[in-house]
Scaffold this motif. Structure first.
Motif, short mmCIF file in Angstrom:
data_model
loop_
_atom_site.label_atom_id
_atom_site.label_comp_id
_atom_site.label_asym_id
_atom_site.label_seq_id
_atom_site.Cartn_x
_atom_site.Cartn_y
_atom_site.Cartn_z
N GLU A 189 0.82 -1.23 0.00
CA GLU A 189 0.00 0.00 0.00
C GLU A 189 0.84 1.26 0.00
O GLU A 189 0.45 2.28 -0.55
CB GLU A 189 -0.93 0.01 1.22
CG GLU A 189 -2.09 -0.94 1.11
CD GLU A 189 -2.92 -1.03 2.40
OE1 GLU A 189 -2.57 -0.35 3.40
OE2 GLU A 189 -3.89 -1.81 2.41
N HIS A 190 2.02 1.22 0.62
CA HIS A 190 2.89 2.39 0.72
C HIS A 190 4.05 2.35 -0.29
O HIS A 190 4.92 3.21 -0.25
CB HIS A 190 3.41 2.54 2.15
CG HIS A 190 2.31 2.84 3.12
ND1 HIS A 190 1.56 1.87 3.74
CD2 HIS A 190 1.82 4.02 3.55
CE1 HIS A 190 0.67 2.44 4.52
NE2 HIS A 190 0.79 3.74 4.43
N ASP A 191 4.05 1.32 -1.16
CA ASP A 191 5.06 1.18 -2.21
C ASP A 191 6.47 1.30 -1.64
O ASP A 191 7.29 2.07 -2.13
CB ASP A 191 4.81 2.23 -3.31
CG ASP A 191 5.58 1.90 -4.59
OD1 ASP A 191 5.87 0.71 -4.84
OD2 ASP A 191 5.92 2.86 -5.33
N LEU A 192 6.75 0.49 -0.60
CA LEU A 192 8.02 0.60 0.12
C LEU A 192 9.10 -0.36 -0.36
O LEU A 192 10.27 -0.14 -0.11
CB LEU A 192 7.79 0.38 1.61
CG LEU A 192 6.83 1.36 2.29
CD1 LEU A 192 6.60 0.95 3.74
CD2 LEU A 192 7.42 2.76 2.22
#
Length: 190
Positions: free
Chosen positions: A64-67
């Motif tokens: 979801e946070h493209d980490l």
């Protein structure tokens, strides 16, 4: 193709390379310690449930946070070469920046930010301590030791600095994963 592997448990003392291990097709849980093949017993169901729940929650947050990437399933990580040591982690988080630095097509040759080890009843303190030391020796930022039997998790910031979270608390590591929280009671409920 490399020469066929011989097995140390059959009395052989051949030193193996990481490449030989990867190409061997050996099934099951193994690690390579100083070139020696170490077989590990299969995990119990509690280990499997906790690994799935933790990786699902962590994976969703990272996506979801493209980490970066979350990986499971005894991911091989290079610790040393000549003779080779490959540790097998239950769950890892590696940032996009570090993942882009990978050169190997077999095991991770770049230290992930977080390694998670889920304790099984047969794990010996000496073995767990050895893994923690190995992970920090290559630049891993955090080692999470999750103990479903006793219902707690310990976040190691170094081999000697750690914070323990009880089952009624939320596991978090805000400097590595800002905003990520995991209720341990949910992780251990089954």
């Amino acid at each position: 193709m490399t020469a066929p592997l011989t097995h140390p448990e059959n009395g052989d003392s051949e030193i193996l390379t990481a490449e030989q291990l990867f190409e061997s097709g050996i099934a099951g849980r193994t690690e390579l310690i100083e070139g020696k093949l170490i077989r590990m017993a299969p995990t119990g169901y509690a280990h499997g449930i906790v690994e799935m729940k933790l990786s699902k929650k962590l994976g969703r947050f990272v996506e979801e946070h493209d980490l970066g990437q979350v990986m499971t399933g005894e991911v091989g990580i290079f610790i040393r070469r000549n003779p080779d040591t490959i540790r097998a982690a239950d769950v890892i988080f590696i940032s996009k920046k570090r993942f882009e630095q990978l050169k190997s097509v077999t095991y991770l040759d770049v230290a992930p930010e977080i390694v998670v080890e889920i304790i099984s009843p047969t794990d010996l303190l000496q073995e767990v301590t050895g893994k923690i030391d190995d992970y920090f020796s290559i630049g891993i930022d955090r080692v999470w030791i999750v103990d479903p039997i006793h219902g707690h998790a310990t976040v190691f910031r170094s081999p000697t600095k750690a914070i323990r979270f009880a089952d009624d608390e939320e596991l978090e590591d805000q400097s590595i994963l800002p905003g990520f929280k995991l209720k341990l009671s949910e992780l251990f409920s089954f």
